[in-house]
Design a protein around this motif. Structure first.
Motif, PDB file in Angstrom:
ATOM      1  N   ALA A  89       1.037  -1.377  -0.519  1.00 32.18           N
ATOM      2  CA  ALA A  89       0.304   0.010   0.024  1.00 32.18           C
ATOM      3  C   ALA A  89       0.848   1.224  -0.257  1.00 32.18           C
ATOM      4  CB  ALA A  89      -0.920  -0.068   1.261  1.00 32.18           C
ATOM      5  N   GLU A  90       1.416   1.111   0.742  1.00 27.03           N
ATOM      6  CA  GLU A  90       3.000   2.473   0.806  1.00 27.03           C
ATOM      7  C   GLU A  90       3.380   2.574  -0.419  1.00 27.03           C
ATOM      8  OE1 GLU A  90       5.320   1.847   4.511  1.00 27.03           O
ATOM      9  OE2 GLU A  90       3.548   3.237   5.540  1.00 27.03           O
ATOM     10  N   GLU A  92       2.585   2.132  -3.111  1.00 27.57           N
ATOM     11  CA  GLU A  92       1.179   2.607  -4.431  1.00 27.57           C
ATOM     12  C   GLU A  92       0.674   4.107  -3.790  1.00 27.57           C
ATOM     13  OE1 GLU A  92       0.423   1.927  -6.585  1.00 27.57           O
ATOM     14  OE2 GLU A  92      -0.218  -0.692  -6.957  1.00 27.57           O
ATOM     15  N   GLU A  93       0.618   4.101  -2.455  1.00 29.25           N
ATOM     16  CA  GLU A  93       0.338   5.663  -2.220  1.00 29.25           C
ATOM     17  C   GLU A  93       1.947   6.813  -2.162  1.00 29.25           C
ATOM     18  OE1 GLU A  93      -2.807   5.675  -1.522  1.00 29.25           O
ATOM     19  OE2 GLU A  93      -3.332   6.370   0.582  1.00 29.25           O
ATOM     20  N   PHE A  96       1.545   7.608  -5.174  1.00 31.62           N
ATOM     21  CA  PHE A  96       0.429   8.876  -5.549  1.00 31.62           C
ATOM     22  C   PHE A  96       0.567  10.249  -4.929  1.00 31.62           C
ATOM     23  CE2 PHE A  96      -3.283  10.553  -3.726  1.00 31.62           C
ATOM     24  CZ  PHE A  96      -4.599  10.277  -4.738  1.00 31.62           C
ATOM     25  N   TYR A  97       0.510  10.550  -4.005  1.00 30.03           N
ATOM     26  CA  TYR A  97       1.457  11.879  -3.203  1.00 30.03           C
ATOM     27  C   TYR A  97       2.193  11.845  -3.497  1.00 30.03           C
ATOM     28  CZ  TYR A  97      -1.776  11.047   0.726  1.00 30.03           C
ATOM     29  OH  TYR A  97      -3.046  10.286   1.771  1.00 30.03           O
ATOM     30  N   THR A 114      -2.727  13.506   5.931  1.00 26.90           N
ATOM     31  CA  THR A 114      -2.562  11.930   5.645  1.00 26.90           C
ATOM     32  C   THR A 114      -1.316  12.396   4.577  1.00 26.90           C
ATOM     33  OG1 THR A 114      -4.230  12.053   3.909  1.00 26.90           O
ATOM     34  CG2 THR A 114      -4.873  11.064   5.916  1.00 26.90           C
ATOM     35  N   TRP A 116       1.678   8.903   2.367  1.00 29.12           N
ATOM     36  CA  TRP A 116       1.944   8.389   1.900  1.00 29.12           C
ATOM     37  C   TRP A 116       1.834   7.082   3.319  1.00 29.12           C
ATOM     38  CZ3 TRP A 116       6.309   5.113   2.603  1.00 29.12           C
ATOM     39  CH2 TRP A 116       7.938   6.042   3.221  1.00 29.12           C
ATOM     40  N   LYS A 118       1.224   4.810   6.105  1.00 24.95           N
ATOM     41  CA  LYS A 118       0.616   4.120   5.717  1.00 24.95           C
ATOM     42  C   LYS A 118       0.749   2.709   7.487  1.00 24.95           C
ATOM     43  CE  LYS A 118      -1.857   5.859   3.133  1.00 24.95           C
ATOM     44  NZ  LYS A 118      -2.480   7.422   3.847  1.00 24.95           N
ATOM     45  N   HIS A 171     -10.348   2.964   4.548  1.00 28.85           N
ATOM     46  CA  HIS A 171      -8.839   3.331   3.579  1.00 28.85           C
ATOM     47  C   HIS A 171      -8.893   3.127   2.290  1.00 28.85           C
ATOM     48  CE1 HIS A 171      -4.909   4.348   2.440  1.00 28.85           C
ATOM     49  NE2 HIS A 171      -3.920   2.996   2.700  1.00 28.85           N
ATOM     50  N   PRO A 173      -6.458   2.585  -0.972  1.00 25.05           N
ATOM     51  CA  PRO A 173      -4.908   2.813  -1.573  1.00 25.05           C
ATOM     52  C   PRO A 173      -5.236   3.049  -3.125  1.00 25.05           C
ATOM     53  CG  PRO A 173      -4.649   0.100  -0.598  1.00 25.05           C
ATOM     54  CD  PRO A 173      -6.516   1.817  -0.320  1.00 25.05           C
ATOM     55  N   ASN A 174      -4.631   3.718  -3.120  1.00 30.58           N
ATOM     56  CA  ASN A 174      -5.253   3.898  -4.531  1.00 30.58           C
ATOM     57  C   ASN A 174      -3.527   4.017  -5.990  1.00 30.58           C
ATOM     58  OD1 ASN A 174      -5.485   5.294  -7.562  1.00 30.58           O
ATOM     59  ND2 ASN A 174      -6.653   7.194  -6.450  1.00 30.58           N
TER      60      ASN A 174
END
Ligand SMILES: Cc1cc2nc3c(=O)[nH]c(=O)nc-3n(C[C@H](O)[C@H](O)[C@H](O)COP(=O)(O)O)c2cc1C
Length: 224
Positions: A89-90, A92-93, A96-97, A114, A116, A118, A171, A173-174
């Protein structure tokens, strides 16, 4: 109505309340559900497994298109699996961020503080990963209104967990496609929501935000 060619029916179990009790119950529920907040700092204290299973059973009692129940709830308490989910997840995040997210989106996320990172994905004693089933075991087994149905089930789940005295985060995650691989789910399933569950950490803080007022969200058409 029953009769030839009719599907089997049974009497409805329904509890009716007199208007004053109805009003009191509505008020009580409103006060309780208004206390729900998204929590991003969890205590590692474990939660009884039966509580989580009962809340998932409450979610699975939700209505769904043609009663297809197009959901799977994966309950993750294994520390090694939680760590793998956090790492994925981190990854991807972080992108993203620091790249993929449009500026406007990042601006809208500012009030929540928030980023990246998590850590709660490992700290929370349980993660409930909700999957939406695009179809049944074979593609011929169609599902209907999958998004709507799973959204309602997640609403039931959040309310049940809150009612039991547990904190959650919805949550997303993207993107979330990694969850299908990490949790070994079939291609017919799509990760819908990742929900850390547990007790809030001591001194847990939440963003100081408000809701729209009832007049802003309710339109009444009918006699006063
Ligand atoms: C569909 C959906 C996706 C969300 N995704 C995230 C997320 O990925 N990360 C996060 O920290 N919060 C996420 N949230 C939580 C929202 O930020 C939060 O619900 C909103 O700010 C209102 O705050 P409250 O839940 O504390 O009342 C999500 C909420 C929803 C409904």
């Amino acid at each position: 109505m029953t009769g030839p060619g009719q599907p089997p029916m049974k009497p409805l179990e329904f509890v009716a309340y007199a208007p004053p009790e109805m009003a009191a119950r509505a008020r009580e529920f409103l006060a309780e559900i208004r206390r729900r907040r998204s929590v991003r700092q969890f205590s590692p204290r474990p939660i009884p497994r039966q509580v989580l299973e009962d809340c998932i059973a409450a979610a699975a009692s939700a209505p769904s298109g043609a009663n297809k129940q197009p959901w799977t709830f994966v309950l993750v308490t294994d520390p090694e699996l939680k760590q793998r989910i956090r790492v994925a997840a981190e990854k991807e995040e972080r992108s993203f961020y620091h790249g993929r997210a449009p500026k406007r989106w990042l601006t809208d996320l500012k009030p929540f503080g928030t980023d990246w990172r998590k850590p709660f994905l490992e700290t929370a004693p349980a993660l409930i990963v909700v999957f939406a089933q695009k179809h049944g075991e074979t593609a011929a087994q169609q599902h209907y209104y999958v998004n709507e149905s799973v959204g309602i089930a997640v609403g039931f789940l959040l309310a049940a967990l809150h009612h039991a005295g547990l904190a959650t985060l919805t949550h997303t995650p993207n993107p979330m496609s990694f969850l299908r691989y990490v949790l070994d789910r079939p291609a017919s399933e799509r990760a819908y929501m990742l929900i850390p569950v547990g007790l809030p950490a001591d001194g847990c803080q939440v963003p100081d935000i408000s809701r729209k007022s009832p007049e802003d969200v309710l339109v009444h058409r009918g006699p006063r």
